[in-house]
Design a protein around this motif. Structure first.
Motif, PDB file in Angstrom:
ATOM      1  N   ILE A   1     -28.881  -4.853 -11.728  1.00  0.00           N
ATOM      2  CA  ILE A   1     -29.772  -5.812 -11.062  1.00  0.00           C
ATOM      3  C   ILE A   1     -29.897  -5.483  -9.574  1.00  0.00           C
ATOM      4  O   ILE A   1     -30.985  -5.565  -8.995  1.00  0.00           O
ATOM      5  CB  ILE A   1     -29.266  -7.254 -11.274  1.00  0.00           C
ATOM      6  CG1 ILE A   1     -29.434  -7.653 -12.748  1.00  0.00           C
ATOM      7  CG2 ILE A   1     -30.017  -8.234 -10.385  1.00  0.00           C
ATOM      8  CD1 ILE A   1     -28.810  -8.984 -13.109  1.00  0.00           C
TER       9      ILE A   1
ATOM     10  N   GLU B   1     -38.520  -1.189 -13.241  1.00  0.00           N
ATOM     11  CA  GLU B   1     -38.831  -1.679 -14.586  1.00  0.00           C
ATOM     12  C   GLU B   1     -37.880  -1.078 -15.626  1.00  0.00           C
ATOM     13  O   GLU B   1     -37.455  -1.764 -16.562  1.00  0.00           O
ATOM     14  CB  GLU B   1     -40.278  -1.343 -14.930  1.00  0.00           C
ATOM     15  CG  GLU B   1     -40.777  -2.074 -16.155  1.00  0.00           C
ATOM     16  CD  GLU B   1     -42.282  -2.179 -16.212  1.00  0.00           C
ATOM     17  OE1 GLU B   1     -42.778  -3.011 -16.984  1.00  0.00           O
ATOM     18  OE2 GLU B   1     -42.978  -1.436 -15.481  1.00  0.00           O
TER      19      GLU B   1
ATOM     20  N   LYS C   1     -33.841 -11.855 -17.839  1.00  0.00           N
ATOM     21  CA  LYS C   1     -34.989 -11.015 -18.212  1.00  0.00           C
ATOM     22  C   LYS C   1     -36.288 -11.621 -17.695  1.00  0.00           C
ATOM     23  O   LYS C   1     -37.141 -10.920 -17.132  1.00  0.00           O
ATOM     24  CB  LYS C   1     -35.049 -10.859 -19.730  1.00  0.00           C
ATOM     25  CG  LYS C   1     -36.288 -10.122 -20.230  1.00  0.00           C
ATOM     26  CD  LYS C   1     -36.344 -10.123 -21.752  1.00  0.00           C
ATOM     27  CE  LYS C   1     -37.603  -9.423 -22.250  1.00  0.00           C
ATOM     28  NZ  LYS C   1     -38.847 -10.065 -21.830  1.00  0.00           N
TER      29      LYS C   1
ATOM     30  N   LEU D   1     -36.623 -11.105 -13.879  1.00  0.00           N
ATOM     31  CA  LEU D   1     -36.961  -9.729 -13.502  1.00  0.00           C
ATOM     32  C   LEU D   1     -38.379  -9.374 -13.945  1.00  0.00           C
ATOM     33  O   LEU D   1     -39.114  -8.686 -13.220  1.00  0.00           O
ATOM     34  CB  LEU D   1     -35.951  -8.753 -14.115  1.00  0.00           C
ATOM     35  CG  LEU D   1     -34.471  -8.974 -13.724  1.00  0.00           C
ATOM     36  CD1 LEU D   1     -33.599  -7.865 -14.301  1.00  0.00           C
ATOM     37  CD2 LEU D   1     -34.299  -9.055 -12.218  1.00  0.00           C
ATOM     38  N   ASP D   2     -38.756  -9.834 -15.127  1.00  0.00           N
ATOM     39  CA  ASP D   2     -40.131  -9.616 -15.610  1.00  0.00           C
ATOM     40  C   ASP D   2     -41.145 -10.193 -14.631  1.00  0.00           C
ATOM     41  O   ASP D   2     -42.172  -9.585 -14.334  1.00  0.00           O
ATOM     42  CB  ASP D   2     -40.326 -10.288 -16.982  1.00  0.00           C
ATOM     43  CG  ASP D   2     -39.946  -9.360 -18.123  1.00  0.00           C
ATOM     44  OD1 ASP D   2     -39.936  -8.133 -17.916  1.00  0.00           O
ATOM     45  OD2 ASP D   2     -39.671  -9.861 -19.229  1.00  0.00           O
TER      46      ASP D   2
ATOM     47  N   PHE E   1     -32.187  -2.647  -9.348  1.00  0.00           N
ATOM     48  CA  PHE E   1     -33.542  -3.152  -9.623  1.00  0.00           C
ATOM     49  C   PHE E   1     -34.168  -3.685  -8.332  1.00  0.00           C
ATOM     50  O   PHE E   1     -35.291  -3.322  -7.966  1.00  0.00           O
ATOM     51  CB  PHE E   1     -33.475  -4.255 -10.681  1.00  0.00           C
ATOM     52  CG  PHE E   1     -34.756  -5.030 -10.851  1.00  0.00           C
ATOM     53  CD1 PHE E   1     -35.726  -4.608 -11.738  1.00  0.00           C
ATOM     54  CD2 PHE E   1     -34.996  -6.190 -10.110  1.00  0.00           C
ATOM     55  CE1 PHE E   1     -36.919  -5.325 -11.892  1.00  0.00           C
ATOM     56  CE2 PHE E   1     -36.176  -6.911 -10.254  1.00  0.00           C
ATOM     57  CZ  PHE E   1     -37.141  -6.468 -11.151  1.00  0.00           C
ATOM     58  N   TYR E   2     -33.435  -4.564  -7.630  1.00  0.00           N
ATOM     59  CA  TYR E   2     -33.981  -5.171  -6.419  1.00  0.00           C
ATOM     60  C   TYR E   2     -34.097  -4.172  -5.265  1.00  0.00           C
ATOM     61  O   TYR E   2     -35.009  -4.273  -4.441  1.00  0.00           O
ATOM     62  CB  TYR E   2     -33.142  -6.380  -6.006  1.00  0.00           C
ATOM     63  CG  TYR E   2     -33.553  -7.644  -6.720  1.00  0.00           C
ATOM     64  CD1 TYR E   2     -34.736  -8.294  -6.383  1.00  0.00           C
ATOM     65  CD2 TYR E   2     -32.786  -8.184  -7.743  1.00  0.00           C
ATOM     66  CE1 TYR E   2     -35.135  -9.456  -7.039  1.00  0.00           C
ATOM     67  CE2 TYR E   2     -33.178  -9.341  -8.404  1.00  0.00           C
ATOM     68  CZ  TYR E   2     -34.353  -9.971  -8.052  1.00  0.00           C
ATOM     69  OH  TYR E   2     -34.745 -11.107  -8.707  1.00  0.00           O
TER      70      TYR E   2
ATOM     71  N   VAL F   1     -31.327 -13.291  -8.329  1.00  0.00           N
ATOM     72  CA  VAL F   1     -31.780 -13.667  -9.666  1.00  0.00           C
ATOM     73  C   VAL F   1     -31.178 -15.014 -10.075  1.00  0.00           C
ATOM     74  O   VAL F   1     -31.808 -15.806 -10.768  1.00  0.00           O
ATOM     75  CB  VAL F   1     -31.459 -12.562 -10.701  1.00  0.00           C
ATOM     76  CG1 VAL F   1     -30.011 -12.603 -11.148  1.00  0.00           C
ATOM     77  CG2 VAL F   1     -32.367 -12.680 -11.920  1.00  0.00           C
TER      78      VAL F   1
ATOM     79  N   LYS G   1     -34.781  -0.179 -15.068  1.00  0.00           N
ATOM     80  CA  LYS G   1     -33.502  -0.868 -14.885  1.00  0.00           C
ATOM     81  C   LYS G   1     -33.524  -2.236 -15.557  1.00  0.00           C
ATOM     82  O   LYS G   1     -32.525  -2.687 -16.133  1.00  0.00           O
ATOM     83  CB  LYS G   1     -33.196  -1.031 -13.391  1.00  0.00           C
ATOM     84  CG  LYS G   1     -32.561   0.201 -12.778  1.00  0.00           C
ATOM     85  CD  LYS G   1     -31.188   0.472 -13.389  1.00  0.00           C
ATOM     86  CE  LYS G   1     -30.580   1.764 -12.913  1.00  0.00           C
ATOM     87  NZ  LYS G   1     -29.294   2.056 -13.591  1.00  0.00           N
ATOM     88  N   LYS G   2     -34.661  -2.905 -15.496  1.00  0.00           N
ATOM     89  CA  LYS G   2     -34.797  -4.206 -16.160  1.00  0.00           C
ATOM     90  C   LYS G   2     -34.615  -4.059 -17.668  1.00  0.00           C
ATOM     91  O   LYS G   2     -33.913  -4.841 -18.307  1.00  0.00           O
ATOM     92  CB  LYS G   2     -36.171  -4.808 -15.838  1.00  0.00           C
ATOM     93  CG  LYS G   2     -36.427  -6.191 -16.427  1.00  0.00           C
ATOM     94  CD  LYS G   2     -37.192  -6.183 -17.720  1.00  0.00           C
ATOM     95  CE  LYS G   2     -38.563  -5.581 -17.583  1.00  0.00           C
ATOM     96  NZ  LYS G   2     -39.313  -5.611 -18.850  1.00  0.00           N
ATOM     97  N   GLU G   3     -35.218  -3.019 -18.242  1.00  0.00           N
ATOM     98  CA  GLU G   3     -35.089  -2.768 -19.683  1.00  0.00           C
ATOM     99  C   GLU G   3     -33.646  -2.460 -20.062  1.00  0.00           C
ATOM    100  O   GLU G   3     -33.170  -2.862 -21.131  1.00  0.00           O
ATOM    101  CB  GLU G   3     -36.011  -1.617 -20.090  1.00  0.00           C
ATOM    102  CG  GLU G   3     -37.500  -1.987 -20.012  1.00  0.00           C
ATOM    103  CD  GLU G   3     -38.415  -0.787 -20.120  1.00  0.00           C
ATOM    104  OE1 GLU G   3     -37.905   0.345 -20.246  1.00  0.00           O
ATOM    105  OE2 GLU G   3     -39.654  -0.971 -20.073  1.00  0.00           O
TER     106      GLU G   3
END
Length: 681
Positions: free
Chosen positions: A475, A369, A624, A627-628, A478-479, A504, A371-373
């Motif tokens: 990304i 989360e 975004k 990922l959200d 993130f994954y 993504v 990393k998403k931000e």
């Protein structure tokens, strides 16, 4: 096998619609179990598929015979066709068993409505004063009273601004439209800037472009520029070229003209020479009215009609169906391999042991989360920088264009000239004003188009490539963390040989069902390419808008100002000949035009940069959202698990049975989609 007919197309569309309904039903049942899966994209795809039409836009310069050409397809003279500029609104021709026309109104209506519009229309407007005006049905025979310029004595731009109509939709039993095709008659490109802008707004919606020339003057410089800078720049590569009035060329000259036309036009369409037709529209109209099959064959119209029908059914028809099939298959794969498989693995475990696994794995989800931000922040900062860069570049472009204008005006070879005869000065002055300012606007448009294709495109490409590379690593991380969380909790292994960016991109493309810029969507086309293409489309669209930014005062204001300046400065007294007066007035027009550019410079740069950047940002915001959604789904599983704690063994077993049934249903839907896809390849 190719799509053989409209009925074949309709059958395949109906099959896919029912599959989408079944798929949405499975999503609803999964959500009832506690998962939070967003199925809105399925409804969007269904709506698009059900309402989809093939839009064929007919474009060409004034006097090239667009309306006559469309009348020849209809077999009857329905659209007004004159030798003077007349078409003021878009005419959409669709299939209908009965002849009917619906007139649509602008929203909001113009502040000053022309007093020359049809009396019935004026009464109708009074009835809805202060409200949005609904469309009204017209008598097809009275169409001419509504679609032509209401006051030909006025400046065209002013006259069109005072017109309360937006378009006419004409239903007609025209065979070529029976296959769900809409033919759109557009105003002439070189008639008036206001109407040219109306035409350009339809370019992004069109599935096929028919560009009409008039023999023997085909493939002129201004026409080629428009095809390159406006049509192909928007991604339209399969263009049909209609060389009208071939009957006006002597038989001994026709072969030479066709050879010239094919050489000039075939590189401008992916269809090559198969997209170029030499027709006699007037003769075809006559032949259809008189039911003369032999004459009709000689006009070239049947050959064109067959080629267009085949293209729309097979090429565009296949593309449109695949634009639904491809994202559906991606959606099913994610649903089956991640969500359902993961939930089955959770239900198969001991609750207490599972809770400990979740607790131990939560740092991975939290890190994902974060990393998403970080990705979102980087996108925002890069978009701010892009907007500033575009604004600065456009500001510099203003300076370049302003600097070139004096020499451009000096080198103008004008068709209209001033006269020392006081009785003809007003008439000559108005003609000169229109010609000079029209040429200046065309010059600005050409300069702007070249800047968009070269400097602006390069800036956008570099920015997007840099941003995609920059956030790509984040990304991937993130994954990696998300997959590790899933594996620790449920034992579901991460997908092999696919990067986070590819994953993504596949998710994003499942939400984009675009026009000609996107073609058949798939994971091979990254979101960076989507952003690039949409931005350049926006840039091409803004080329017309940029002219308005470059000339914010408008022609009427410029001519009024220069008229006063010319007379006030005593030009008439200083001039010794018509040429001297022409040169003096020409320079005054130039000064007024340059002043208008300077006046709109700051606001024009700001709005242009903001518009293009917003379009790029909109595409990156999909990252975004993707990922959200990944985070949201994992958290929903945890929440569902808390509810499942109290379930009995039999209840959990029942859920497992249901989930495995859903897996089988999804596999069946996916296989059917694959079969449909193979059948149209």
């Amino acid at each position: 096998m190719p799509i053989s007919s409209y009925e074949d197309m309709k059958e395949k569309k109906n099959q896919i619609v029912h599959l989408l309904i079944d798929l949405a039903d499975i999503v609803d049942r999964l959500n009832e179990m506690g998962l939070e899966i967003n199925g809105s994209a399925l409804l969007d795809l269904k709506k698009k598929l059900e309402s989809d039409k093939f839009k064929v836009l007919v474009i060409g310069e004034f006097k090239n015979g667009k309306s006559t050409f469309i009348n020849s397809l209809m077999g009857e003279k329905v659209l007004p066709a004159y030798s003077t500029p007349c078409t003021a609104v878009i005419n959409e021709v669709i299939y209908g068993k009965d002849k009917k026309a619906m007139l649509f109104f602008k929203n909001p209506l113009p502040e000053n409505i022309s007093s020359n519009i049809a009396p019935d229309a004026m009464q109708y407007l009074e009835k809805y004063k202060g409200q949005e005006v609904p469309p009204i049905e017209l008598d097809v025979n009275e169409l001419e009273d509504y679609v032509v310029i209401p006051d030909p004595t006025k400046d065209q731009a002013d006259s069109i601004k005072e017109l309360p109509y937006s378009k006419v939709v004409l239903e007609y039993p025209i065979e070529i439209c029976h296959d769900g095709i809409e033919i759109i008659d557009s105003p002439g490109l070189n008639e008036n800037g206001t109407r040219t802008k109306v035409t350009e707004e339809y370019l992004n919606k069109a599935d096929a472009i028919l560009f009409v020339f008039r023999c023997p003057k085909i493939a002129g410089a201004s026409e080629i520029d428009y095809i390159t800078d406006q049509i192909r720049a928007r991604g339209h590569e399969d263009i049909f070229f209609i060389c009208n009035a071939i009957d006006q060329v002597s038989e001994e000259e026709q072969d030479r003209l066709i050879e010239f036309g094919n050489k000039k036009l075939s590189p401008l369409t992916a269809l090559g020479e198969n997209g170029i037709f030499y027709v006699n529209s007037f003769g075809a109209l006559k032949a259809k009215k008189e039911k003369d099959a032999a004459l009709l064959t000689r006009t070239g119209i049947p050959e064109f009609e067959n080629a267009l029908s085949e293209y729309l059914r097979n090429n565009r028809g296949k593309t449109k169906l695949m634009q639904i099939i491809t994202p559906c298959k991606s959606f099913i794969d994610i649903l089956k391999n991640q969500h359902i498989k993961g939930y089955i693995a959770l239900l198969d475990q001991d609750v207490a042991a599972l809770e400990k696994k979740i607790k131990d794995a939560m740092p991975k989800l939290d890190f994902a989360e974060k990393k998403k931000e970080l990705v979102v922040k980087k996108i925002e900062l890069e978009m701010q920088e892009l907007e500033k860069n575009i604004k600065d570049l456009m500001n510099a472009q203003y300076g370049v264009i302003i600097g070139k204008i004096p020499q451009f005006v000096e080198d103008m070879n004008l068709d209209n000239h001033m006269t020392v005869n006081p009785f003809k000065q007003k008439e000559k002055k108005e003609a000169l004003e229109k010609e000079v300012l029209s040429r200046l606007e065309q010059f600005v448009q050409k300069e702007m188009g070249a800047w968009i294709k070269k400097e602006l495109k390069q800036t956008i490409d570099v920015t997007i490539d840099r941003l995609q590379q920059d956030i790509g690593d984040d990304i991937d991380i993130f994954y990696e963390n998300l997959d590790e969380f899933r594996y620790q909790v449920s034992g579901v292994e991460k997908p092999k040989d696919i990067s986070g960016v590819e994953r993504v991109s596949s998710t994003i493309l499942g939400t984009i069902v675009g026009g000609p810029m996107y073609g058949v969507v798939g994971a091979s086309l990254g979101f960076g390419e989507i952003a690039k293409r949409s931005a350049i489309t926006m840039g091409a669209t803004c080329a017309g808008a940029a002219i308005l930014a470059f000339t914010p005062v408008g022609i009427a204001a410029i001519t009024t100002a220069t008229t006063v300046a010319v007379i006030g400065a005593g030009v008439l007294q200083l001039a010794t000949s018509g040429k001297a007066l022409t040169d003096k007035y020409k320079r005054k027009l130039k000064e007024g035009f340059i002043d208008s550019l300077k006046e709109g410079r700051e606001e024009g740069c700001k709005n242009y940069a903001k518009g293009i950047t917003s379009d790029v940002k909109e595409k990156f915001n999909l990252v975004k959202e993707a990922l959200d959604n990944e985070i949201k789904i994992e958290k929903s599983k945890i929440q569902t698990l808390k509810k499942d704690k109290e379930d009995s063994v039999s209840e959990r077993t029942e859920k497992l049975v249901q989930l495995r049934e859903y897996e089988q249903e999804l596999m069946s839907i996916s296989n059917t989609l694959i079969d449909i896809g193979h059948s149209i390849e």
